[in-house]
Design a protein around this motif. Structure first.
Motif, short mmCIF file in Angstrom:
data_model
loop_
_atom_site.label_atom_id
_atom_site.label_comp_id
_atom_site.label_asym_id
_atom_site.label_seq_id
_atom_site.Cartn_x
_atom_site.Cartn_y
_atom_site.Cartn_z
N VAL A 142 41.26 17.33 20.46
CA VAL A 142 41.64 16.36 19.43
C VAL A 142 40.54 16.34 18.37
N LYS A 143 40.92 16.56 17.10
CA LYS A 143 39.92 16.64 16.02
C LYS A 143 40.28 15.73 14.86
N ALA A 144 39.29 14.99 14.36
CA ALA A 144 39.46 14.28 13.09
C ALA A 144 39.56 15.35 12.00
N ASP A 145 40.46 15.17 11.02
CA ASP A 145 40.68 16.22 10.00
C ASP A 145 39.47 16.44 9.11
N GLY A 152 33.38 14.89 15.45
CA GLY A 152 34.78 14.46 15.36
C GLY A 152 35.71 15.17 16.33
N VAL A 153 35.14 15.99 17.23
CA VAL A 153 35.98 16.81 18.11
C VAL A 153 35.84 16.36 19.56
N ASN A 224 29.66 16.07 22.55
CA ASN A 224 29.23 17.07 21.58
C ASN A 224 28.24 16.49 20.58
N THR A 225 27.34 17.34 20.12
CA THR A 225 26.35 16.96 19.11
C THR A 225 26.50 17.92 17.94
N GLY A 226 25.61 17.82 16.98
CA GLY A 226 25.56 18.82 15.91
C GLY A 226 25.05 20.17 16.41
N GLY A 227 24.48 20.23 17.61
CA GLY A 227 23.93 21.47 18.19
C GLY A 227 22.57 21.19 18.81
#
Ligand code: AMP
Ligand code: GLY
Length: 424
Positions: A142-145, A152-153, A224-227
């Protein structure tokens, strides 16, 4: 030449660091920059979103080239704004940056041009999205557009998780406007790989591949993070697969953007899943990755300024880009609590002792300088990169360096690169 780099993360520190090695660069400015970038560039207290302030500064200082790090100014049209004023800037125009700014646009584009990606559907209404998720069942993504800083994922392994994510995005509006629409995708299985490329219209010059680690905890656990860390090369993924990804994904998407009247000029970042049926697109970004840049640029042999200028001037085709054979591995040190809430203002100790080793690069992300102290000021604080003859050695050296750096609540993954090393 005078260069302005826009942004304030580890990625921008790596860009500034690499540019500072160019004999053609006389002076670097960074807006707004951070505590580490301050060592190499003059910090300019103008926000990345203040286009007229930035353009005015560039005119006043006689800056020759502006390089944009983050996505928000790109998707908001900073490149168009500068070009209308005849100012030279590296990055895609707004009409091309949409490849990152709207997942729904990009999914349509890939469908139209047969670029391999996960099956999907997009929805503006919560009830319809919910019905679709229930029909498909878990696992599902599920992802925010819109843009949500990599957060957002949700890769949902149960239906309950997927429903919770939908509720958060569409009902609670946890990502604001970015969640007015959702994209729901088939869950792809395999290993992830990032391929970044310099792109100027139809010319695509790929960089060396890297692998990111998105989840916050060891073993890919947690949100999840930015990395949280990255490495390059990615030896467990065959060169043939990389070639296939370039031939079937990067080259065609650059061509597609030209055909759509949205020629892409800048850094195109393909986030890929290597599935049993070959590489498939997870996402495109319109900029350098963070932290991918912190391992890719240390491996770059060629002068980065030359590549930027050639891209801006539409002459990328004529540049030969060379890479070092060494491996690079980057471990992110984050504030305790990230990607949730965290405290700032913790003193960082131990940085000085690492300065003497030229194969250890401590790229600052969320830091600021206060007097002679460096304090934490963000979720991801530092990216500690080691360059070494092979990945084992790079991993060992990076973690040795990480252990010398201290701040209250510091959190990092202890398994960056382990998958590549174990697979040997
Ligand atoms: P994105 O922001 O789209 O890159 O997604 C963030 C992360 O979620 C990716 O790096 C993957 O780890 C994961 N992810 C996104 N889409 C999928 C998918 N369709 N299948 C499996 N994992 C995915
Ligand atoms: N590391 C993932 C990104 O830059 O989007």
């Amino acid at each position: 030449m005078k260069v302005l780099v826009i942004g304030q993360g580890g990625r921008e520190h790596a860009i500034v660091w690499k540019l500072s090695q160019s004999p053609k660069v006389d002076k670097i400015y960074c807006a707004p920059g951070n505590g580490g970038i301050a060592e190499l560039a003059q910090l300019v207290p103008i926000s990345a979103m203040d286009f007229s302030g930035l353009a005015q500064f560039v005119k006043d200082e006689g800056i020759d080239l502006t390089v944009v790090g983050p996505e928000d100014p790109l998707t908001d049209g900073i490149v168009d704004f500068f070009e209308e004023r005849q100012l030279q800037i590296f990055g895609p125009a707004k009409s091309a940056a949409i490849i990152e700014g709207s997942k729904a646009f990009t999914k349509e584009l890939m469908k139209k041009y047969n670029i391999p990606t996960a099956e999907y559907a997009s929805f503006d209404h919560y009830e319809e999205a919910l019905a679709y998720v229930r029909e498909k069942g878990a696992p599902i993504v599920v992802k925010a557009d819109g843009l949500a800083a990599g957060k957002g994922v949700t890769v949902a392994s149960t239906l309950e998780e997927a429903e919770k994510a939908l509720q958060y995005i569409m009902v609670d509006q946890g990502f604001g406007e970015a969640g007015a629409r959702v994209v729901i995708e088939e869950c792809l299985a395999g290993q992830e790989m990032s391929i970044l490329a310099f792109v100027d219209g139809e010319t695509v010059k790929p960089m060396v591949p890297s692998q990111d680690h998105k989840p916050v905890f060891d073993g890919d656990k947690g949100p999840n993070t930015g990395g949280m860390g990255t490495y390059s090369p990615v030896p467990q993924i065959d060169d043939a697969i990389v070639e296939k990804a370039i031939a079937e994904i990067l080259n065609p998407v650059a061509r597609a953007m030209v055909q759509e009247g949205r020629p892409f000029r800048g850094i195109l970042y393909a986030g890929l899943m290597v599935t049993d049926q070959g590489p498939k697109v997870i996402e495109f970004n319109a900029r350098f990755g963070d932290p991918e840049t912190q391992v890719v640029l240390p491996r770059l042999e060629t002068d980065l300024l030359d590549i930027f200028l050639a891209t801006v001037q539409g002459e990328l085709e004529n540049v030969e880009i060379k890479w070092k054979p060494e491996a690079a591995l980057c471990v992110i040190m984050a504030s305790g609590g990230y990607p949730g809430s965290y405290e700032k203002g913790k003193e960082i100790r131990g940085l000085k002792q690492l300065e003497s080793d030229e194969n250890i690069m401590v790229f600052h992300a969320g830091t600021k300088q206060e007097g002679d102290k460096v304090l934490t000021s963000g979720g991801r604080v530092l990216g500690v990169t080691a360059l070494a003859p092979d990945l084992e050695e790079a991993q060992r050296k990076a973690y040795e360096a990480v252990e010398k750096i201290k701040f209250d609540g510091a959190h990092y993954r202890t398994d960056i690169g382990s998958r590549a090393i174990q697979s040997r």
